[in-house]
Design an enzyme around this catalytic site. Structure first.
Site, PDB file in Angstrom:
ATOM      1  N   GLN A 106     -44.908  12.001  -9.831  1.00  0.00           N
ATOM      2  CA  GLN A 106     -45.655  12.827 -10.787  1.00  0.00           C
ATOM      3  C   GLN A 106     -46.215  11.948 -11.899  1.00  0.00           C
ATOM      4  OE1 GLN A 106     -43.028  16.542 -11.639  1.00  0.00           O
ATOM      5  NE2 GLN A 106     -41.720  15.057 -10.650  1.00  0.00           N
ATOM      6  N   HIS A 124     -50.113  13.772  -9.659  1.00  0.00           N
ATOM      7  CA  HIS A 124     -50.761  14.129 -10.931  1.00  0.00           C
ATOM      8  C   HIS A 124     -51.840  13.109 -11.304  1.00  0.00           C
ATOM      9  CE1 HIS A 124     -47.088  16.770 -12.279  1.00  0.00           C
ATOM     10  NE2 HIS A 124     -47.859  17.374 -11.409  1.00  0.00           N
ATOM     11  N   GLY A 215     -35.391  11.097 -11.844  1.00  0.00           N
ATOM     12  CA  GLY A 215     -35.967  11.266 -13.179  1.00  0.00           C
ATOM     13  C   GLY A 215     -36.961  12.388 -13.327  1.00  0.00           C
TER      14      GLY A 215
HETATM   15  P1  NAD Z   1     -40.010  15.586 -16.060  1.00  0.00           P
HETATM   16  O1  NAD Z   1     -40.085  17.026 -15.899  1.00  0.00           O
HETATM   17  O2  NAD Z   1     -40.114  14.775 -14.845  1.00  0.00           O
HETATM   18  O3  NAD Z   1     -38.642  15.288 -16.947  1.00  0.00           O
HETATM   19  C1  NAD Z   1     -38.116  14.021 -17.201  1.00  0.00           C
HETATM   20  C2  NAD Z   1     -36.713  13.939 -16.597  1.00  0.00           C
HETATM   21  O4  NAD Z   1     -36.277  12.590 -16.645  1.00  0.00           O
HETATM   22  C3  NAD Z   1     -35.649  14.772 -17.331  1.00  0.00           C
HETATM   23  O5  NAD Z   1     -34.918  15.514 -16.382  1.00  0.00           O
HETATM   24  C4  NAD Z   1     -34.741  13.714 -17.972  1.00  0.00           C
HETATM   25  O6  NAD Z   1     -33.395  14.115 -18.040  1.00  0.00           O
HETATM   26  C5  NAD Z   1     -34.911  12.571 -17.017  1.00  0.00           C
HETATM   27  N1  NAD Z   1     -34.636  11.238 -17.570  1.00  0.00           N
HETATM   28  C6  NAD Z   1     -34.790  10.805 -18.840  1.00  0.00           C
HETATM   29  N2  NAD Z   1     -34.444   9.496 -18.926  1.00  0.00           N
HETATM   30  C7  NAD Z   1     -34.066   9.110 -17.680  1.00  0.00           C
HETATM   31  C8  NAD Z   1     -33.630   7.871 -17.112  1.00  0.00           C
HETATM   32  N3  NAD Z   1     -33.498   6.751 -17.856  1.00  0.00           N
HETATM   33  N4  NAD Z   1     -33.328   7.836 -15.793  1.00  0.00           N
HETATM   34  C9  NAD Z   1     -33.438   8.944 -15.024  1.00  0.00           C
HETATM   35  N5  NAD Z   1     -33.860  10.143 -15.504  1.00  0.00           N
HETATM   36  C10 NAD Z   1     -34.177  10.217 -16.810  1.00  0.00           C
HETATM   37  O7  NAD Z   1     -41.126  14.953 -16.843  1.00  0.00           O
HETATM   38  P2  NAD Z   1     -41.739  15.349 -18.240  1.00  0.00           P
HETATM   39  O8  NAD Z   1     -41.297  14.313 -19.174  1.00  0.00           O
HETATM   40  O9  NAD Z   1     -41.491  16.767 -18.563  1.00  0.00           O
HETATM   41  O10 NAD Z   1     -43.282  15.162 -17.913  1.00  0.00           O
HETATM   42  C11 NAD Z   1     -44.056  16.164 -17.264  1.00  0.00           C
HETATM   43  C12 NAD Z   1     -45.220  15.523 -16.542  1.00  0.00           C
HETATM   44  O11 NAD Z   1     -45.955  14.679 -17.450  1.00  0.00           O
HETATM   45  C13 NAD Z   1     -44.788  14.598 -15.446  1.00  0.00           C
HETATM   46  O12 NAD Z   1     -44.552  15.300 -14.297  1.00  0.00           O
HETATM   47  C14 NAD Z   1     -45.941  13.604 -15.410  1.00  0.00           C
HETATM   48  O13 NAD Z   1     -47.030  14.128 -14.696  1.00  0.00           O
HETATM   49  C15 NAD Z   1     -46.355  13.470 -16.843  1.00  0.00           C
HETATM   50  N6  NAD Z   1     -45.718  12.288 -17.455  1.00  0.00           N
HETATM   51  C16 NAD Z   1     -45.899  11.069 -16.876  1.00  0.00           C
HETATM   52  C17 NAD Z   1     -45.304   9.957 -17.428  1.00  0.00           C
HETATM   53  C18 NAD Z   1     -45.516   8.624 -16.763  1.00  0.00           C
HETATM   54  O14 NAD Z   1     -46.503   8.438 -16.050  1.00  0.00           O
HETATM   55  N7  NAD Z   1     -44.589   7.676 -16.946  1.00  0.00           N
HETATM   56  C19 NAD Z   1     -44.513  10.073 -18.578  1.00  0.00           C
HETATM   57  C20 NAD Z   1     -44.359  11.342 -19.154  1.00  0.00           C
HETATM   58  C21 NAD Z   1     -44.963  12.444 -18.565  1.00  0.00           C
END
Ligand code: NAD
Length: 271
Positions: A106, A124, A215
């Protein structure tokens, strides 16, 4: 079951699998310095999604408070511009030595590609792909291009924020004016999933023997339906993260700690 036996059971499932889908969310990149959106102190706390993550909300905010959109763009792009794959992305890429692996992510940050995973479906979209109004690909930008946009936008804020200067700063990735339209190919709330990635992701989820979720909260639909689809098709579902989501087996911990330990067991190097 304790943490050690959970890890070894997960390793058995991965070793036995011919086709694995790794389904990742923002948490896999948290240890690369990219904040998740949903966690406390995450992007949604500073930039409410109804104002910044839907096409209509974003346009309304741009009309009323353009400097806030500049701050949002900096908040989104700067961590991605600076990021490199962490131990979790590298472990996912290594898993290909043991089975067929399809990564369904995602994330928009390109880190699974950079880590060396060969089949990556970005459902995404990607912040590096710039498209026109019809969704046609115009060009790819690099992390250093994103860095340059961030630096130029910061300068406009430091100079007291002039709209023309800000528009010039973001033009490599975002433009709405008479000179053209372009934007990063990322999926905002309410928009269709990226294709062909979404179709491929659903096919892979139906065909896998094991899905390794890393994650993700499982709160963002329709992506969150993939684990349920894999389960209905008979796959074992493993989840890695600090919070439990839909799965058969939960490996509690951070991706950067759990995935390398799991990979060691899969490759027969662990105890
Ligand atoms: P999400 O729904 O995937 O939630 C993040 C999850 O990661 C949570 O369950 C949290 O407990 C977990 N997490 C936090 N730190 C962690 C770690 N060190 N190891 C493993 N798990 C961990 O994502 P969101 O933040 O609600 O974002 C929603 C959407 O926004 C995503 O699906 C994506 O499309 C976009 N997004 C992308 C990025 C990226 O490209 N890196 C970052 C933020 C959001």
């Amino acid at each position: 079951m304790d943490a050690v036996s959970n890890l070894s059971r997960a390793a058995d499932w991965l070793r036995e699998a011919e086709n694995i889908v790794v389904f990742s969310g923002a948490g896999v990149s948290a240890e690369s310095g990219i904040p998740t959106f949903r966690d406390e102190g995450g992007v949604w706390d500073r930039f409410p999604p109804e104002q910044f993550a839907t096409p209509s909300g974003l346009l309304a905010t741009a009309a009323r408070q353009p400097h806030r959109v500049a701050e949002f763009i900096i908040g989104l792009l700067e961590p991605i511009a600076e990021a490199a794959p962490n131990a979790a992305h590298l472990a996912v890429a290594e898993l290909e030595k043991h089975a067929g692996v399809t990564v369904v992510t995602q994330n928009i940050d390109g880190l699974h590609h950079d880590a060396g995973s060969t089949t990556v479906w970005e459902v995404h979209g990607s912040v590096f792909q710039i498209v026109d109004q019809a969704g046609r690909q115009l060009r790819r930008v690099s992390r250093s291009d994103l860095r340059a946009v961030v630096d130029a936008l910061r300068q406009t804020l430091a100079d007291g924020f002039q709209l023309d200067q800000a528009r010039q700063a973001v033009r490599p990735v975002l433009d709405f004016g008479p000179q053209g339209y372009c934007r990063p190919d990322i999926v905002l709330f309410g928009e269709a999933m990226a294709e062909p990635a979404w179709t491929k992701a659903r096919e892979a989820s139906e065909e896998c023997d094991c899905m390794l979720i890393v994650g993700t909260s499982g709160a963002v639909y329709p992506a969150a339906m993939l684990p349920e689809q894999a389960k209905s098709a008979g796959a074992n579902i493993i989840a890695v993260g600090p919070e439990r989501c839909f799965c058969d087996l939960w490996l509690r911990g951070t991706a950067g700690a759990v995935l390398p330990a799991l990979l060691k067991l899969v490759s027969g190097q662990g105890t």
